[in-house]
Scaffold this motif. Sequence first.
Motif, PDB file in Angstrom:
ATOM      1  N   SER A  76      22.887  35.099  32.040  1.00 15.66           N
ATOM      2  CA  SER A  76      23.334  35.762  32.501  1.00 15.66           C
ATOM      3  C   SER A  76      25.241  35.193  33.026  1.00 15.66           C
ATOM      4  O   SER A  76      24.230  33.596  34.095  1.00 15.66           O
ATOM      5  N   VAL A  77      26.478  35.045  33.617  1.00 14.62           N
ATOM      6  CA  VAL A  77      26.942  34.701  34.353  1.00 14.62           C
ATOM      7  C   VAL A  77      27.580  35.392  34.909  1.00 14.62           C
ATOM      8  O   VAL A  77      28.083  37.006  35.110  1.00 14.62           O
ATOM      9  N   TYR A  78      28.310  35.074  36.800  1.00 11.89           N
ATOM     10  CA  TYR A  78      28.924  36.485  37.327  1.00 11.89           C
ATOM     11  C   TYR A  78      30.058  35.773  37.567  1.00 11.89           C
ATOM     12  O   TYR A  78      30.358  34.524  37.691  1.00 11.89           O
ATOM     13  N   LEU A  79      30.851  36.476  38.507  1.00  8.75           N
ATOM     14  CA  LEU A  79      32.000  36.288  38.909  1.00  8.75           C
ATOM     15  C   LEU A  79      32.387  37.614  40.275  1.00  8.75           C
ATOM     16  O   LEU A  79      32.556  37.885  40.394  1.00  8.75           O
ATOM     17  N   GLN A  80      32.440  36.233  41.446  1.00 10.11           N
ATOM     18  CA  GLN A  80      31.772  36.213  42.713  1.00 10.11           C
ATOM     19  C   GLN A  80      33.653  36.691  43.002  1.00 10.11           C
ATOM     20  O   GLN A  80      33.738  35.614  43.333  1.00 10.11           O
ATOM     21  N   MET A  81      34.731  37.687  43.523  1.00 13.37           N
ATOM     22  CA  MET A  81      35.481  37.580  43.733  1.00 13.37           C
ATOM     23  C   MET A  81      35.581  37.957  45.012  1.00 13.37           C
ATOM     24  O   MET A  81      35.018  39.068  45.763  1.00 13.37           O
ATOM     25  N   SER A  82      36.423  37.597  45.732  1.00 11.14           N
ATOM     26  CA  SER A  82      37.093  37.862  47.549  1.00 11.14           C
ATOM     27  C   SER A  82      37.651  37.769  47.530  1.00 11.14           C
ATOM     28  O   SER A  82      38.755  37.546  46.430  1.00 11.14           O
ATOM     29  N   LYS A  83      38.466  38.270  48.249  1.00  4.15           N
ATOM     30  CA  LYS A  83      39.959  38.406  49.095  1.00  4.15           C
ATOM     31  C   LYS A  83      40.962  38.143  48.015  1.00  4.15           C
ATOM     32  O   LYS A  83      42.158  38.212  47.664  1.00  4.15           O
ATOM     33  N   LEU A  84      40.513  39.099  47.199  1.00  6.16           N
ATOM     34  CA  LEU A  84      40.896  39.730  45.894  1.00  6.16           C
ATOM     35  C   LEU A  84      42.922  40.192  46.141  1.00  6.16           C
ATOM     36  O   LEU A  84      42.969  41.340  47.676  1.00  6.16           O
ATOM     37  N   ALA A  85      43.491  39.984  45.695  1.00  2.16           N
ATOM     38  CA  ALA A  85      44.725  41.060  45.738  1.00  2.16           C
ATOM     39  C   ALA A  85      45.438  41.480  45.169  1.00  2.16           C
ATOM     40  O   ALA A  85      45.067  41.296  43.439  1.00  2.16           O
ATOM     41  N   PRO A  86      46.577  42.582  45.566  1.00  2.00           N
ATOM     42  CA  PRO A  86      47.218  43.198  44.025  1.00  2.00           C
ATOM     43  C   PRO A  86      47.346  42.756  42.740  1.00  2.00           C
ATOM     44  O   PRO A  86      46.959  42.778  41.431  1.00  2.00           O
ATOM     45  N   GLU A  87      48.007  40.981  42.734  1.00  2.00           N
ATOM     46  CA  GLU A  87      47.789  40.286  41.396  1.00  2.00           C
ATOM     47  C   GLU A  87      46.151  39.580  40.835  1.00  2.00           C
ATOM     48  O   GLU A  87      46.592  39.496  39.750  1.00  2.00           O
ATOM     49  N   ASP A  88      45.701  39.793  41.554  1.00  2.00           N
ATOM     50  CA  ASP A  88      44.292  40.339  40.505  1.00  2.00           C
ATOM     51  C   ASP A  88      43.944  41.367  39.622  1.00  2.00           C
ATOM     52  O   ASP A  88      42.832  41.146  39.008  1.00  2.00           O
ATOM     53  N   THR A  89      44.689  42.323  39.514  1.00  2.00           N
ATOM     54  CA  THR A  89      44.210  43.337  38.867  1.00  2.00           C
ATOM     55  C   THR A  89      44.644  43.054  37.097  1.00  2.00           C
ATOM     56  O   THR A  89      45.771  42.112  37.036  1.00  2.00           O
ATOM     57  N   ALA A  90      43.344  43.170  36.462  1.00  2.00           N
ATOM     58  CA  ALA A  90      43.652  42.699  34.719  1.00  2.00           C
ATOM     59  C   ALA A  90      42.111  43.142  35.048  1.00  2.00           C
ATOM     60  O   ALA A  90      41.036  44.182  35.060  1.00  2.00           O
ATOM     61  N   VAL A  91      42.045  43.346  33.298  1.00  2.00           N
ATOM     62  CA  VAL A  91      40.822  43.605  32.955  1.00  2.00           C
ATOM     63  C   VAL A  91      40.604  42.160  32.426  1.00  2.00           C
ATOM     64  O   VAL A  91      41.497  40.688  32.277  1.00  2.00           O
ATOM     65  N   TYR A  92      39.045  41.600  33.003  1.00  2.00           N
ATOM     66  CA  TYR A  92      38.785  40.942  33.153  1.00  2.00           C
ATOM     67  C   TYR A  92      36.875  40.410  31.965  1.00  2.00           C
ATOM     68  O   TYR A  92      36.700  41.601  31.638  1.00  2.00           O
TER      69      TYR A  92
END
Length: 124
Positions: A76-92
């Motif tokens: 498995s791989v993980y992505l911890q995302m912090s301090k999210l901003a509207p420009e981070d909106t996307a399909v990951y």
Amino acid sequence: QVQLKESGGGLVQAGGSLRLSCVVSGYLGQVMGWFRQAPGQEREFVAAITRNGESVEYSDSVKGRFIISRHNARNSVYLQMSKLAPEDTAVYYCALRSATYRDVKRLADEYVWWGQGTQVTVSS
């Protein structure tokens, strides 16, 4: 059959956090990565990591806010995302390179297998 399954996406307010997960079945690869694609834009590199964790790369836009990690026993791989901003909106998307290669790459074409994607929406 190689399968990648992402989870953890959702709706979050700006400044919030999310943790994405990706489980791989059917293959043991060396390099795993995360990409994202916003509406009307090309798929872009987010982060990638080697199997031993010694090589990690981030795009400039997420460096210092996102952390990629992996659990090899769980494939498995993980992505911890912090301090999210509207420009981070996307399909990951989670992606996997062929086991032939052990180096991190930022180009989507370097990755053979892809998950179906998970939506991340950041509201302002």
